[in-house]
Design a protein around this motif. Structure first.
Motif, PDB file in Angstrom:
ATOM      1  N   GLU A  20       7.509   1.348  -2.750  1.00 10.34           N
ATOM      2  CA  GLU A  20       7.455   2.160  -1.533  1.00 10.34           C
ATOM      3  C   GLU A  20       6.463   3.298  -1.778  1.00 10.34           C
ATOM      4  O   GLU A  20       5.745   3.789  -0.916  1.00 10.34           O
ATOM      5  CB  GLU A  20       8.982   2.515  -1.055  1.00 10.34           C
ATOM      6  CG  GLU A  20       9.485   1.196  -0.517  1.00 10.34           C
ATOM      7  CD  GLU A  20      11.072   1.631  -0.278  1.00 10.34           C
ATOM      8  OE1 GLU A  20      11.466   2.620  -0.572  1.00 10.34           O
ATOM      9  OE2 GLU A  20      11.694   0.789   0.265  1.00 10.34           O
ATOM     10  N   ALA A  23       2.728   2.503  -2.286  1.00 13.44           N
ATOM     11  CA  ALA A  23       2.141   2.412  -1.099  1.00 13.44           C
ATOM     12  C   ALA A  23       1.995   3.282  -0.129  1.00 13.44           C
ATOM     13  O   ALA A  23       1.092   3.672   0.673  1.00 13.44           O
ATOM     14  CB  ALA A  23       2.943   1.225  -0.397  1.00 13.44           C
ATOM     15  N   ASP A  24       2.935   4.419  -0.290  1.00 14.81           N
ATOM     16  CA  ASP A  24       2.881   5.654   0.418  1.00 14.81           C
ATOM     17  C   ASP A  24       1.853   6.560   0.141  1.00 14.81           C
ATOM     18  O   ASP A  24       0.989   7.283   0.814  1.00 14.81           O
ATOM     19  CB  ASP A  24       4.321   6.270   0.566  1.00 14.81           C
ATOM     20  CG  ASP A  24       4.338   7.336   1.616  1.00 14.81           C
ATOM     21  OD1 ASP A  24       3.984   7.257   2.318  1.00 14.81           O
ATOM     22  OD2 ASP A  24       4.952   8.309   1.297  1.00 14.81           O
ATOM     23  N   GLU A  97       5.682  -5.175   8.603  1.00 12.32           N
ATOM     24  CA  GLU A  97       5.518  -3.846   7.992  1.00 12.32           C
ATOM     25  C   GLU A  97       5.331  -3.953   6.413  1.00 12.32           C
ATOM     26  O   GLU A  97       4.979  -3.436   5.492  1.00 12.32           O
ATOM     27  CB  GLU A  97       6.610  -2.966   8.373  1.00 12.32           C
ATOM     28  CG  GLU A  97       6.200  -2.013   9.712  1.00 12.32           C
ATOM     29  CD  GLU A  97       4.840  -1.545   9.603  1.00 12.32           C
ATOM     30  OE1 GLU A  97       4.702  -0.681   8.572  1.00 12.32           O
ATOM     31  OE2 GLU A  97       3.975  -1.781  10.436  1.00 12.32           O
ATOM     32  N   GLU A  98       6.494  -4.998   5.949  1.00 12.71           N
ATOM     33  CA  GLU A  98       6.725  -5.525   4.499  1.00 12.71           C
ATOM     34  C   GLU A  98       5.231  -5.961   3.969  1.00 12.71           C
ATOM     35  O   GLU A  98       4.843  -5.392   3.198  1.00 12.71           O
ATOM     36  CB  GLU A  98       7.771  -6.375   4.360  1.00 12.71           C
ATOM     37  CG  GLU A  98       8.089  -6.856   3.187  1.00 12.71           C
ATOM     38  CD  GLU A  98       9.189  -7.589   3.001  1.00 12.71           C
ATOM     39  OE1 GLU A  98       9.692  -7.859   1.639  1.00 12.71           O
ATOM     40  OE2 GLU A  98       9.640  -8.282   3.899  1.00 12.71           O
ATOM     41  N   GLN A 101       2.808  -3.159   3.476  1.00  8.24           N
ATOM     42  CA  GLN A 101       3.278  -2.526   2.113  1.00  8.24           C
ATOM     43  C   GLN A 101       2.613  -3.023   0.987  1.00  8.24           C
ATOM     44  O   GLN A 101       2.032  -2.429   0.154  1.00  8.24           O
ATOM     45  CB  GLN A 101       4.765  -2.227   2.057  1.00  8.24           C
ATOM     46  CG  GLN A 101       4.969  -1.453   0.728  1.00  8.24           C
ATOM     47  CD  GLN A 101       6.540  -1.393   0.601  1.00  8.24           C
ATOM     48  OE1 GLN A 101       6.866  -0.353   1.396  1.00  8.24           O
ATOM     49  NE2 GLN A 101       7.176  -2.051  -0.501  1.00  8.24           N
ATOM     50  N   LYS A 104      -1.142  -2.563   0.721  1.00  4.75           N
ATOM     51  CA  LYS A 104      -1.476  -1.468   0.189  1.00  4.75           C
ATOM     52  C   LYS A 104      -1.575  -1.214  -1.203  1.00  4.75           C
ATOM     53  O   LYS A 104      -2.056  -0.752  -2.153  1.00  4.75           O
ATOM     54  CB  LYS A 104      -0.489  -0.171   0.892  1.00  4.75           C
ATOM     55  CG  LYS A 104      -0.928   0.179   2.127  1.00  4.75           C
ATOM     56  CD  LYS A 104       0.253   1.280   2.607  1.00  4.75           C
ATOM     57  CE  LYS A 104       0.207   1.484   4.165  1.00  4.75           C
ATOM     58  NZ  LYS A 104       1.050   2.587   4.690  1.00  4.75           N
TER      59      LYS A 104
END
Length: 203
Positions: A20, A23-24, A97-98, A101, A104
């Protein structure tokens, strides 16, 4: 919960948090402290499981791939090979969305792989697994007579190349490429080799 189970649960929590955070904000901006805070563990405990950022990144990529890179439905062996292949194509595109991620993380891996041999070997290994995933489904379809005989390796390369290229366009929110266009482009390209209809199946 045993100590071993607790350790596995903590490791899973750290890897999920690492995925997370990377990816962010991108790997170059990730610190072990940020991952530890996001996972709700101490920095010392994080270092107990992963002593370097590079090892954490590699494990996070493998963790992410294991979660989404093999999901073709609850009963894929009983489903037509075309439906399973369509699910694979779906999972190789940023369709939710998963998976966005995951994309990314893949983009971070591509950048690192250009400069780092370990990351390059990891990327090639994950691509090998994707080739095997696609190839196994195609071979099953050929064996059952659902697909015509074809060059399985070449078809796998085509699927991965199309999904990579179209997936990047989707991630960029390119107005020329939406999800329906990406799916149909892949399917129209591979349908003649498989001897199937060019319309993307319902999955």
């Amino acid at each position: 919960m045993t100590k071993a189970e607790q350790a596995l649960e903590t490791r899973e929590r750290i890897l999920t948090a690492a995925c997370e955070v990377i990816a962010d904000i991108g790997f170059e901006h990730v610190s072990m402290r940020k991952v530890a805070e996001h996972a709700g563990v101490s920095k010392a405990l994080l270092h107990y499981h992963f002593d370097t950022r590079e090892k954490l990144f590699a494990e996070a990529m493998t963790h992410s791939f294991a979660k989404t890179g093999t999901d073709t439905g609850s009963d894929s062996d009983a489903d037509p090979a075309a439906v399973v292949l369509a699910r694979i194509v779906n999972s190789m595109l940023p369709t939710d969305e998963e998976l966005r991620q995951d994309w990314k993380l893949w983009q971070e891996l591509w950048v690192r792989a250009l400069r780092d041999g370990t990351a390059r070997h990891l990327a090639v290994d994950l691509y090998d697994q994707l080739h095997a995933w696609v190839g196994g489904t195609v071979e099953r379809g050929v064996a059952s007579g659902e697909f015509t005989d074809c060059d399985v390796a070449a078809l796998g390369t085509l699927v991965l190349a199309l999904c990579d290229g179209l997936g990047i366009r989707l991630m960029l929110e390119d107005p020329r490429v939406d999800l329906a266009t990406a799916r149909s482009t892949v399917w129209r390209a591979i349908a003649p080799s498989l001897g199937i209809a060019p319309d993307f199946p319902e999955v």
